[in-house]
Design a protein around this motif. Structure first.
Motif, short mmCIF file in Angstrom:
data_model
loop_
_atom_site.label_atom_id
_atom_site.label_comp_id
_atom_site.label_asym_id
_atom_site.label_seq_id
_atom_site.Cartn_x
_atom_site.Cartn_y
_atom_site.Cartn_z
N LEU A 112 0.82 -1.19 0.00
CA LEU A 112 0.00 0.00 0.00
C LEU A 112 0.87 1.26 0.00
O LEU A 112 2.00 1.24 0.48
N SER A 113 0.30 2.36 -0.48
CA SER A 113 0.94 3.67 -0.35
C SER A 113 0.23 4.45 0.74
O SER A 113 -0.86 4.08 1.20
N ALA A 114 0.83 5.54 1.17
CA ALA A 114 0.24 6.35 2.23
C ALA A 114 -1.14 6.87 1.85
O ALA A 114 -2.05 6.96 2.69
N SER A 115 -1.34 7.19 0.58
CA SER A 115 -2.63 7.75 0.13
C SER A 115 -3.76 6.73 0.19
O SER A 115 -4.93 7.10 0.09
N GLN A 116 -3.43 5.44 0.36
CA GLN A 116 -4.46 4.39 0.42
C GLN A 116 -4.87 4.04 1.84
O GLN A 116 -5.70 3.16 2.05
N MET A 117 -4.30 4.72 2.84
CA MET A 117 -4.74 4.56 4.21
C MET A 117 -6.09 5.24 4.43
O MET A 117 -6.45 6.16 3.69
N PRO A 118 -6.88 4.82 5.44
CA PRO A 118 -8.12 5.53 5.75
C PRO A 118 -7.82 7.00 6.02
O PRO A 118 -6.91 7.32 6.80
N PRO A 119 -8.53 7.93 5.40
CA PRO A 119 -8.23 9.35 5.60
C PRO A 119 -8.30 9.75 7.07
O PRO A 119 -9.18 9.32 7.80
N HIS A 120 -7.33 10.58 7.48
CA HIS A 120 -7.32 11.11 8.84
C HIS A 120 -7.93 12.51 8.81
O HIS A 120 -7.62 13.30 7.90
N PRO A 121 -8.80 12.86 9.76
CA PRO A 121 -9.50 14.16 9.68
C PRO A 121 -8.59 15.38 9.79
O PRO A 121 -8.93 16.44 9.27
N THR A 122 -7.43 15.25 10.45
CA THR A 122 -6.60 16.44 10.67
C THR A 122 -5.13 16.26 10.30
O THR A 122 -4.35 17.20 10.43
N SER A 123 -4.73 15.09 9.85
CA SER A 123 -3.32 14.85 9.59
C SER A 123 -3.16 13.96 8.36
O SER A 123 -4.05 13.16 8.04
N VAL A 125 -1.59 -9.05 5.84
CA VAL A 125 -2.30 -8.63 7.05
C VAL A 125 -2.12 -7.12 7.18
O VAL A 125 -1.00 -6.62 7.07
N VAL A 126 -3.23 -6.41 7.39
CA VAL A 126 -3.18 -4.96 7.56
C VAL A 126 -3.77 -4.61 8.92
O VAL A 126 -4.81 -5.16 9.31
N GLN A 127 -3.10 -3.72 9.64
CA GLN A 127 -3.63 -3.25 10.93
C GLN A 127 -3.58 -1.73 10.98
O GLN A 127 -2.58 -1.11 10.64
N TRP A 128 -4.70 -1.14 11.40
CA TRP A 128 -4.81 0.31 11.66
C TRP A 128 -5.15 0.48 13.13
O TRP A 128 -5.90 -0.33 13.69
N GLY A 129 -4.62 1.50 13.80
CA GLY A 129 -4.94 1.67 15.21
C GLY A 129 -4.75 3.08 15.70
O GLY A 129 -3.96 3.87 15.15
N GLN A 130 -5.51 3.44 16.74
CA GLN A 130 -5.36 4.73 17.41
C GLN A 130 -6.03 4.65 18.78
O GLN A 130 -6.67 3.66 19.12
N MET A 131 -5.92 5.71 19.57
CA MET A 131 -6.66 5.79 20.81
C MET A 131 -8.14 5.98 20.49
O MET A 131 -8.49 6.68 19.54
N GLY A 132 -9.01 5.34 21.28
CA GLY A 132 -10.44 5.50 21.05
C GLY A 132 -11.18 4.20 21.22
O GLY A 132 -10.68 3.23 21.80
N ASP A 133 -12.43 4.17 20.70
CA ASP A 133 -13.24 2.97 20.77
C ASP A 133 -13.87 2.70 19.41
O ASP A 133 -13.47 3.30 18.40
N PHE A 134 -14.87 1.81 19.38
CA PHE A 134 -15.45 1.42 18.09
C PHE A 134 -16.08 2.59 17.34
O PHE A 134 -16.13 2.58 16.11
N HIS A 135 -16.56 3.59 18.06
CA HIS A 135 -17.16 4.75 17.40
C HIS A 135 -16.13 5.53 16.59
O HIS A 135 -16.49 6.28 15.67
N ASP A 136 -14.85 5.37 16.93
CA ASP A 136 -13.79 6.09 16.23
C ASP A 136 -13.20 5.30 15.07
O ASP A 136 -12.28 5.80 14.39
N ALA A 137 -13.68 4.10 14.84
CA ALA A 137 -13.09 3.22 13.82
C ALA A 137 -13.66 3.52 12.43
O ALA A 137 -14.88 3.41 12.23
N PRO A 138 -12.83 3.86 11.45
CA PRO A 138 -13.30 4.13 10.08
C PRO A 138 -13.47 2.83 9.29
O PRO A 138 -12.69 2.52 8.38
N VAL A 139 -14.50 2.07 9.64
CA VAL A 139 -14.64 0.72 9.10
C VAL A 139 -14.76 0.73 7.58
O VAL A 139 -14.08 -0.04 6.88
#
Length: 204
Positions: free
Chosen positions: A38-49, A175-189
């Motif tokens: 993958l390239s960086a542009s194919q990651m789930p968009p981040h709202p501020t970064s 295998v791909v893993q995305w992660g951050q602080m938060g809960d399921f409401h914050d997950a860009p499924v």
């Protein structure tokens, strides 16, 4: 990003994985095309970064060690690429090429089983952590992919959310893993499913 679980829990999880799973013997290395990442542009968009991608690196990424351990498949030639934002969000993609399609199919199932049972193993090994897994279903891309979520919360208040997927194209598993602080409401499924499709489609 790595989910913040105590080192003692990681050790116990590795032992649990060995006890629960069947060891898969790696085949002799055979000539195969090199999978594309993958390239960086194919990651789930981040709202501020924006995302930045690291180099493709040999070896198994530590970030996957919480749920997926190399201990049960010790001899494969793993490659991975890390991704990060300026904030507390990160991702990693790992690929491995098996010797046969049958071995790759078994390996993909093995990884998916480890992710599926990860929350239970976390709670069994670390009483200070509550964990919940969710199944977000399969994707019809190449030989298929499966997307799951994992939320952990510690007794001292740390809460983290991860999305993980396993996909396969012929003899290659990713295998791909995305992660951050938060809960399921914050997950860009929905966006992560798009990332997973791209990861499997892009392998070859």
């Amino acid at each position: 990003m790595s989910l913040r679980i105590p080192a003692s829990a990681l050790t116990a999880l590795t032992a649990a994985a060995l006890a629960a799973g069947t060891v898969l013997t790696a085949p002799a290395a055979g000539a195969a095309p090199t999978p594309t990442f993958l390239s960086a542009s194919q990651m789930p968009p981040h709202p501020t970064s924006s995302w930045a991608a690291g180099p493709v690196t040999e070896g198994f990424p530590d970030e996957l060690g919480l749920c997926v351990s190399t201990e049960t498949v010790p001899a494969y030639a793993y490659r991975h690429r890390r991704f990060r934002t300026d904030l507390d969000t990160g991702a990693v993609q790992m690929t491995v090429v098996a010797g046969t399609t049958a071995r790759a199919k078994a390996l993909a199932k093995h990884y998916d089983d480890l992710i599926r049972t990860c929350a239970d193993r976390i709670e069994a090994s670390s009483p200070d952590v509550e964990a919940e897994g969710r199944d977000y279903g399969t994707l019809p891309v190449e030989e298929g992919a499966h997307v799951r979520g994992l939320h952990t919360e510690t007794t001292w208040g740390a809460t983290d959310i991860a999305l993980l997927s396993v996909g396969r194209d012929d003899r290659t598993v990713t295998v791909v893993q995305w992660g951050q602080m938060g809960d399921f409401h914050d997950a860009p499924v929905a966006a992560f499913k798009k990332t997973t499709r791209a990861a499997v489609d892009k392998l070859y």
